[in-house]
Write a protein that holds these residues in place. Structure first.
Motif, short mmCIF file in Angstrom:
data_model
loop_
_atom_site.label_atom_id
_atom_site.label_comp_id
_atom_site.label_asym_id
_atom_site.label_seq_id
_atom_site.Cartn_x
_atom_site.Cartn_y
_atom_site.Cartn_z
N GLN A 1 -4.41 -7.04 5.54
CA GLN A 1 -4.69 -6.88 6.27
C GLN A 1 -4.63 -5.62 6.62
O GLN A 1 -4.98 -4.63 5.96
CB GLN A 1 -3.10 -6.36 7.80
CG GLN A 1 -2.45 -8.08 7.69
CD GLN A 1 -0.76 -7.78 8.53
OE1 GLN A 1 -0.27 -7.31 7.75
NE2 GLN A 1 -0.95 -7.79 9.85
N ASP A 2 -6.64 -6.20 6.49
CA ASP A 2 -6.94 -4.91 5.72
C ASP A 2 -7.38 -3.53 6.76
O ASP A 2 -7.41 -1.86 6.27
CB ASP A 2 -8.73 -4.93 6.04
CG ASP A 2 -9.03 -5.85 4.72
OD1 ASP A 2 -7.69 -6.16 4.53
OD2 ASP A 2 -10.21 -6.36 5.59
N ASP A 3 -7.08 -3.50 8.01
CA ASP A 3 -7.07 -2.43 8.57
C ASP A 3 -5.49 -1.78 8.62
O ASP A 3 -5.74 -0.60 9.61
CB ASP A 3 -7.15 -2.84 10.60
CG ASP A 3 -5.75 -4.35 10.68
OD1 ASP A 3 -5.71 -4.68 9.43
OD2 ASP A 3 -5.32 -4.13 11.68
N ARG A 4 -4.55 -1.89 8.16
CA ARG A 4 -3.11 -1.31 7.47
C ARG A 4 -3.84 -0.97 6.51
O ARG A 4 -2.56 0.09 5.89
CB ARG A 4 -2.18 -2.36 7.82
CG ARG A 4 -1.73 -3.06 9.22
CD ARG A 4 -0.53 -3.76 8.98
NE ARG A 4 0.80 -2.81 8.90
CZ ARG A 4 1.41 -3.36 8.28
NH1 ARG A 4 1.91 -4.08 8.23
NH2 ARG A 4 2.77 -1.93 8.68
N ILE A 5 -4.51 -0.88 5.54
CA ILE A 5 -4.13 0.00 4.56
C ILE A 5 -4.87 1.89 4.56
O ILE A 5 -6.25 1.55 5.03
CB ILE A 5 -5.72 -0.77 2.61
CG1 ILE A 5 -4.69 -2.33 3.37
CG2 ILE A 5 -5.51 0.38 1.94
CD1 ILE A 5 -5.80 -2.93 2.35
N VAL A 6 -4.00 2.48 3.15
CA VAL A 6 -4.87 3.68 3.53
C VAL A 6 -5.39 3.78 2.52
O VAL A 6 -4.44 3.76 1.56
CB VAL A 6 -3.37 4.62 4.29
CG1 VAL A 6 -3.74 5.90 4.02
CG2 VAL A 6 -3.05 3.77 5.80
N TRP B 1 -14.24 1.42 2.74
CA TRP B 1 -12.93 0.94 2.01
C TRP B 1 -13.46 1.52 0.13
O TRP B 1 -15.11 2.12 0.79
CB TRP B 1 -12.22 -0.15 1.89
CG TRP B 1 -13.35 -1.31 1.79
CD1 TRP B 1 -14.67 -1.59 0.47
CD2 TRP B 1 -13.79 -2.81 2.01
NE1 TRP B 1 -15.76 -2.31 0.58
CE2 TRP B 1 -15.18 -3.30 1.80
CE3 TRP B 1 -13.33 -3.16 3.23
CZ2 TRP B 1 -14.98 -4.72 2.18
CZ3 TRP B 1 -13.22 -4.28 4.28
CH2 TRP B 1 -14.59 -4.78 3.64
N VAL C 1 3.54 0.45 2.89
CA VAL C 1 3.29 -0.59 3.65
C VAL C 1 3.01 -1.36 3.19
O VAL C 1 2.04 -1.63 2.23
CB VAL C 1 2.07 0.14 4.32
CG1 VAL C 1 1.76 -0.88 5.59
CG2 VAL C 1 2.68 2.15 4.63
N ARG C 2 3.47 -2.65 3.95
CA ARG C 2 2.86 -4.53 3.43
C ARG C 2 1.72 -4.83 4.07
O ARG C 2 2.17 -4.83 5.08
CB ARG C 2 4.56 -5.00 3.72
CG ARG C 2 4.65 -6.33 3.34
CD ARG C 2 5.42 -7.75 3.78
NE ARG C 2 6.18 -7.07 3.25
CZ ARG C 2 7.75 -7.57 3.28
NH1 ARG C 2 7.52 -8.69 4.24
NH2 ARG C 2 8.83 -6.76 3.07
N VAL C 3 1.08 -4.86 3.55
CA VAL C 3 0.07 -5.47 3.81
C VAL C 3 -1.10 -6.56 3.44
O VAL C 3 -1.80 -6.69 3.97
CB VAL C 3 -1.69 -3.91 3.59
CG1 VAL C 3 -1.05 -2.28 4.37
CG2 VAL C 3 -1.32 -4.35 1.88
N ASN D 1 0.99 -1.23 0.04
CA ASN D 1 0.05 0.29 -0.34
C ASN D 1 1.10 0.92 -0.16
O ASN D 1 1.77 1.51 0.84
CB ASN D 1 -1.14 0.13 1.05
CG ASN D 1 -1.81 0.80 1.44
OD1 ASN D 1 -1.92 1.54 2.46
ND2 ASN D 1 -2.07 1.70 0.17
#
Length: 848
Positions: free
Chosen positions: A494-499, A508, A476-478, A464
């Motif tokens: 890891q959905d919570d890490r995606i911006v 989303w 960011v590795r998601v 991401n």
């Protein structure tokens, strides 16, 4: 041209020895200026794509050399690929346990992103160092053992066209497995309406031909496809921007918020140029979710470093899995313009990365500032160079180590005492077997191995991209894509890490042709449109859809029903006439009350059994009638409560037999009245029939017939416990299935027959002049009885469940109460309240 190259390759290798004059320094009049060479016993070749030449539009008034746009431009970030190869070679040469008797070297050439230069670079690697004489080796020191492929697929294919003849290993990762990962990503976020973008070349066409059916198979539609033509000249880029701008304006209005891009460097350059210049040519901003293939690495020319990258905030890319080998960043800190004698890339990279000029150099994008040589790589913007090892560089690093381990395996299998470089012991094709079988851990801790087809077994990281106002970014590795995982589990996120981009504020992003169908609705295709565009129809009755966008509603199991929203199946309630519910309680108390009243009447008649009013009209029949009515009231209790096997067998047959006894008793009393009247006439021959024997015979014969019918019913098709799932919504009716409807109505019809005969006889005898005549009361009681049961049949057949049972219980109680209430109250009145009238003299005086 290709045939000529093949002929040159097929020439014998020993020609050089006979014609050594051919191997001179003048054999390559146009050498490739950008190369990086380090000698060694065994050479690993590399083709990189770092330097690119911009051209102006061809002109017949200028020499070709004058049409170059100043000097070559450098994609400075790609320089890390060279450094990764050099770092891996240094690690191997410094390792005494790996290739102890040989040293590795490397020879890296630039492809310039064009096929003809790629061919020349490949043939140059196969020639003697610094001499372009393909297939001739004028020395045996620098032995090329393998070639590491280019950055893009077409470059790798061009390399393979030449080196496949030599059966030389080419280290190229397989990128196709990422496409299925993209499909899993789209399915995870329920993105079913997307745009596809690629360069209009062989790779782009292959990409679209692969993706379009793959998306369709997985329920995803592409709203449009954009194919950008290849750019050869600078003016073409400007013309293309204006041409594609209108198309982007149209596509920007669609509901597709996700664009999947085959991220070849040439296409990404056009895309970035268009997004950068969009405000200047009145194009709308394109804020979408960008999904890029693994070629994407935010690589930029130096003149692009100040371009806004905000549009790519929240982008997602699949990159070859990477890690950080220990010591690599320390290795980068030693890099300087003079760090390696054979590095022909460093000058171009250094000047464009730091925006300065080295001595005697004028590079596009560099300023008049002179480079000191002490600049630090960590100060370079990330868009031009990264200190952490990128995915492609990590691939290069792993490929070098794989070749070294394969060579080491070859060395061990042959001899521990002979140098690998001596006597031509190792040929390039001989290490194929060892490449397929090696398994080792690199210094970063990753386990490396190859599949049977020679493909390196590596997955992809899901990255991401988060951009910042100062032009920097963070990767960011998601998630991770493992192509060898079970189907459906290849992708982990890891959905919570995606911006996401700031334009998508809630959750989303949504990318669908139309709004999703909520649970309780199913999709209905719109005629003339793709299957991802549909209407939403509510589910039919007793069917549900539990999830969003279900293609069809499903039926609930038999023991469940749909709720009012038709999005969930609810377990049905068990329905039967219970002793605990109000209706059951009322009927129970009525049955008990009438039973007590009947028992009280029976007690009164038993106590006054010797009185004339009791003896009149056959005392025994009166007792039988009262006792059968008592049982009639009590048998109604068999119909209340949850049906069981025993109660189902007993309740209809008991009711039929007991009621037949009551009706036969009434019939016998009526016939007795008629016979008594006739027998009192002078000369009557019926006098001998008057008495208990006739009455008992009538009762017994009527009972025997009903018992026979019930016995036949029980033997052939007896009632049984059953459930009705469908008659009442939301209810499971627990009931007694009568087994044979014909036998049920036969038993009921027989009782109706007895009632009609009793009614007819009583009606005819109602005016007989006898003070003991009960015919009037029996007539009225039979009228009540017949009325109740005639209304019972249609009511019974039109009701369901416990109300059907309640109708039958009410009919039993009403008809029984009719018999009791119409026949016995006058007699009880005289017996209890007017005992002075209960004598023979009074009865005779009342005689008409």
């Amino acid at each position: 041209m290709l045939i000529l190259l093949l002929l040159l390759i097929l020439l014998p290798h020993n020609v050089c020895k006979k014609h050594s004059s051919n191997c001179t320094a003048d054999d390559d009049p146009l050498p490739i200026p950008h190369e990086f060479y380090q000698p060694g016993d065994l050479i690993i070749g590399g083709i990189v794509s770092q330097v690119f030449n911009f051209h102006n539009t061809p002109s017949f008034t200028l020499q070709p050399a004058q049409m170059l746009f100043n000097e070559p431009m450098s994609v400075s970030k790609n320089y890390q690929h060279n450094l990764a190869l050099a770092f891996a070679v240094k690690e191997i040469n410094d390792n005494p346990n790996l290739l102890p008797n040989a040293t590795l070297g490397f020879h890296i050439l630039n492809s310039y992103y064009v096929p003809r230069m790629t061919y020349k670079a490949t043939l140059s690697l196969l020639s003697t160092q610094r001499r372009f004489v393909p297939n001739f080796k004028c020395d045996t020191k620098n032995k090329l053992i393998t070639i590491i492929g280019g950055l893009t697929a077409d470059i790798s294919v061009n390399i393979a066209t030449v080196i496949s003849i030599y059966k030389m290993p080419q280290m190229v990762p397989n990128e196709d497995s990422q496409y299925r990962g993209v499909v899993r990503l789209l399915q995870h976020f329920r993105w079913t309406w997307i745009g596809l973008m690629a360069m209009d070349d062989d790779n782009g066409v292959r990409f679209l031909e692969t993706m379009e059916p793959l998306l369709t198979e997985n329920g995803i539609c592409f709203a449009f496809t954009i194919r950008s033509p290849k750019i050869t000249y600078l003016q073409e880029a400007i013309d293309l921007l204006l041409e594609q701008g209108d198309a982007f304006t149209v596509h920007n209005r669609t509901k597709a918020n996700v664009y999947f891009v085959y991220a070849e460097p040439a296409f990404v350059f056009v895309l970035r140029m268009m997004l950068f210049l969009a405000p200047f040519v009145s194009l709308p901003p394109l804020h979408k979710v960008w999904i890029f293939t693994c070629q994407w690495d935010f690589a930029s020319f130096s003149f692009e470093k100040n371009w806004d990258i905000e549009s790519f905030h929240g982008a997602i890319s699949f990159t070859v899995h990477s890690n950080q080998p220990p010591g690599f960043q320390e290795f980068l800190q030693d890099v300087s313009p003079t760090w390696a004698k054979g590095d022909g890339f460093i000058q171009n990279f250094w000047e464009q990365a730091f925006g300065c000029s080295l001595k005697n150099s004028h590079v596009l994008g560099s300023s008049s500032k002179t480079c000191t040589g002490d600049e630090r790589l960590e100060s370079v913007p990330m868009i031009l160079f990264e200190m952490s090892m990128m995915g492609h560089s990590y691939n290069v690093y792993d490929a070098v180590h794989a070749v070294a381990h394969a060579l080491h395996g070859t060395h061990i299998s042959r001899s521990k005492h002979r140098r690998l470089a001596e006597g031509g012991n190792v040929r390039p094709w001989q290490i194929h077997h060892f490449l397929r079988s090696i398994v080792f851990n690199n210094s970063a801790g990753d386990t490396l191995s190859f599949q049977e087809n020679g493909e390196m077994k590596k997955g992809f990281d899901v990255i991401n991209w988060v951009t910042f106002d100062n032009g920097s970014f963070a990767r960011v590795r998601v998630g991770r894509l493992d192509p060898w995982a079970p189907v459906g589990k290849e992708l982990t996120l890891q959905d919570d890490r995606i911006v996401w981009h700031k334009t998508f504020m809630q959750g989303w992003p949504v990318s669908v042709c139309n709004e999703n169908c909520s649970p309780g609705f199913s999709r209905k295709k719109k005629e003339g449109q793709k299957f991802c565009c549909y209407d939403c129809d509510p589910c039919p009755e007793e069917m549900i859809s539990e999830q969003m966008d279900m293609g069809a509603c499903i039926s609930c199991p038999q023991d469940q029903y749909s709720n009012k929203h038709q999005n969930q199946c609810v377990r049905k309630d068990i329905s039967f006439l219970s002793f605990k519910e109000p209706l059951g309680i009322i009927l129970t108390w009525l049955a008990i009350a009438f039973s007590l009243i009947t028992a009280m009447v029976l007690g009164i008649f038993w106590k006054h059994r010797d009185t004339p009013i009791v003896k009149a009209n056959n005392r025994s029949l009166t007792y039988i009638l009262l006792f059968s009515l008592l049982l009639c009231f009590l048998c109604s209790l068999l119909f209340i409560g949850q049906p069981r096997r025993v109660t189902c067998l007993l309740r209809q047959t008991t009711f039929g037999v007991v009621f037949s006894v009551a009706l036969s008793s009434v019939l016998a009393k009526t016939i007795t009245v008629v016979l008594v009247f006739i027998a009192t006439k002078p000369g009557s021959r019926l006098r001998k029939w008057v008495g208990k024997r006739l009455a008992n015979s009538i009762v017994l014969s009527c009972i025997v017939i009903q018992v026979g019918l019930c016995s036949l019913w029980l033997s052939k098709s007896p009632p049984f416990q059953d459930t009705d799932m469908h008659s009442l919504p939301g209810k499971i009716i627990v009931e007694c299935n009568e087994g044979s409807a014909a036998m049920f109505y036969s038993v009921l019809g027989y009782m109706g027959f007895l009632a009609m005969v009793s009614f007819t006889v009583a009606f005819l005898a109602r005016k007989l002049p006898d003070s003991f005549n009960e015919a009037k009361f029996i007539t009225f009681s039979m009228l009540v009885f017949c009325s109740v049961w005639l209304s019972f049949v249609p009511t019974y057949m039109s009701t369901k469940g416990k109300y059907m049972v309640a109708v039958e219980i009410f009919s039993i109680l009403a008809s029984s109460a009719g018999l009791l209430g119409c026949i016995f109250p006058p007699k009880c009145y005289i017996i209890v309240l007017r005992p002075e009238l209960n004598n023979r003299e009074h009865m005779i005086r009342m005689k008409i």
